[in-house]
Enzyme design. Structure first.
Site, PDB file in Angstrom:
ATOM      1  N   HIS A 134      14.392  45.739  37.433  1.00  0.00           N
ATOM      2  CA  HIS A 134      13.640  45.991  38.669  1.00  0.00           C
ATOM      3  C   HIS A 134      14.220  45.243  39.868  1.00  0.00           C
ATOM      4  O   HIS A 134      13.908  45.561  41.018  1.00  0.00           O
ATOM      5  CB  HIS A 134      12.154  45.663  38.487  1.00  0.00           C
ATOM      6  CG  HIS A 134      11.838  44.210  38.373  1.00  0.00           C
ATOM      7  ND1 HIS A 134      11.677  43.570  37.166  1.00  0.00           N
ATOM      8  CD2 HIS A 134      11.627  43.263  39.331  1.00  0.00           C
ATOM      9  CE1 HIS A 134      11.367  42.294  37.376  1.00  0.00           C
ATOM     10  NE2 HIS A 134      11.332  42.090  38.686  1.00  0.00           N
ATOM     11  N   ASP A 168      13.676  46.740  31.060  1.00  0.00           N
ATOM     12  CA  ASP A 168      13.878  45.958  32.282  1.00  0.00           C
ATOM     13  C   ASP A 168      15.119  45.063  32.208  1.00  0.00           C
ATOM     14  O   ASP A 168      15.071  43.856  32.479  1.00  0.00           O
ATOM     15  CB  ASP A 168      12.638  45.114  32.584  1.00  0.00           C
ATOM     16  CG  ASP A 168      12.596  44.654  34.037  1.00  0.00           C
ATOM     17  OD1 ASP A 168      13.235  45.293  34.888  1.00  0.00           O
ATOM     18  OD2 ASP A 168      11.938  43.621  34.306  1.00  0.00           O
ATOM     19  N   SER A 237      12.696  36.675  38.499  1.00  0.00           N
ATOM     20  CA  SER A 237      13.038  37.844  37.680  1.00  0.00           C
ATOM     21  C   SER A 237      14.524  37.899  37.402  1.00  0.00           C
ATOM     22  O   SER A 237      15.356  37.795  38.315  1.00  0.00           O
ATOM     23  CB  SER A 237      12.595  39.124  38.385  1.00  0.00           C
ATOM     24  OG  SER A 237      11.190  39.171  38.501  1.00  0.00           O
TER      25      SER A 237
END
Length: 278
Positions: A134, A168, A237
């Site tokens: 993402h 992801d 992330s």
């Protein structure tokens, strides 16, 4: 005729015989000497036997002492080894961070920032990196693949080469030689101590500490997720979740909304298995 002289007449007598007493004495002496020699031989034989017995006992005692020393030495070596293993398992976040940080980068993909880290050994001057999908989704979604890496005020160009949207994960390639992090081959366990490294809110080289809370089932075809309680925020992330042995166990993915201490990561072996980058 002359008259004989009074008394016993003298005539030529033979030599007297050798006395028997002397031979008897010699025989007795020989017998006694033989008995003495036999007694001495018996005593010496017993002494030799006793000495051999003492020597055998001494050897047996020495063997027992040696065996005891060997056993104690083996025990001490085992204790030293055990202490070494325990020392290696002592949680030292500072040492973990120092080993990991040189391989962790802030990544900028369009308007999104996150974290990426190098894995494996460079090949032909090229390094492979991992991040969360993402983070690069905006660039990848519009057909692009160029992103920027930043480390110690230096900027490096990298390319997105492959992605796994369901889990992801995104794989990057950079024409530079970065030290790759080691990856764990063992599944995580609840309570296992971990360090998370990243760039939350753009703050590079941020380190947080926690434990693995649980292993959760993913949704919509995704694999398992690692739940942990170390604090993370937007920008973490794609960063590595690292165990006490300085091995990556997961890729930080997201945190639960409106809560604290609930972060999620993709197990590193999901990426290693699919992309063969570890």
């Amino acid at each position: 005729m002359p008259a004989p002289v009074s008394g016993v007449a003298v005539s030529g007598a033979p030599a007297p015989p050798r006395p028997r007493r002397a031979g008897f004495v010699l025989a007795v002496v020989a017998v006694v000497f033989t008995l003495v020699l036999g007694a001495v031989a018996i005593v010496q034989a017993r002494q030799i036997s006793d000495l051999r017995g003492d020597l055998d006992r001494a050897r047996a005692d020495a063997d027992r002492v040696q065996a005891g020393d060997d056993q104690r030495l083996d025990s001490l070596e085992g204790q030293v080894t055990q202490l070494g293993e325990q020392a290696g398992k002592v949680f030292d976040p500072q040492a973990v961070a120092a080993a990991v940080l040189p391989s962790v980068f802030r990544i900028t993909a369009g308007k999104v920032t996150g974290t990426a880290f190098a894995v494996g050994s460079p090949s032909s001057g090229t390094s492979r990196l991992l991040t969360a999908y993402h983070v690069v989704q905006e660039v990848w979604g519009r057909g692009g693949n160029r992103v920027q890496l930043e480390r110690d005020s230096e900027t490096y160009s990298a390319t997105v080469t492959d992605v796994d949207q369901a889990n992801d994960i995104a794989v990057l390639s950079a024409p530079f030689e970065f030290a790759g992090l080691a990856t764990s081959t063992e599944p995580v366990q609840s309570g296992q101590q971990i360090v998370v490294v990243g760039s939350p809110l753009g703050l590079t080289d941020s380190v947080t500490v926690g434990v693995v809370s649980a292993l959760r089932k993913g949704e919509a075809g995704a694999g398992d997720l690692i739940q942990f309680d170390a604090s993370i925020n937007p920008g973490n992330s794609g960063g590595p979740v690292v165990n006490t042995a300085k091995q990556v166990v997961g890729i930080a993915s997201l945190k639960a909304r409106d809560s604290e201490g609930i972060g999620l990561a993709t197990p590193i072996q999901t990426a290693c298995t699919k992309f063969r980058v570890c």
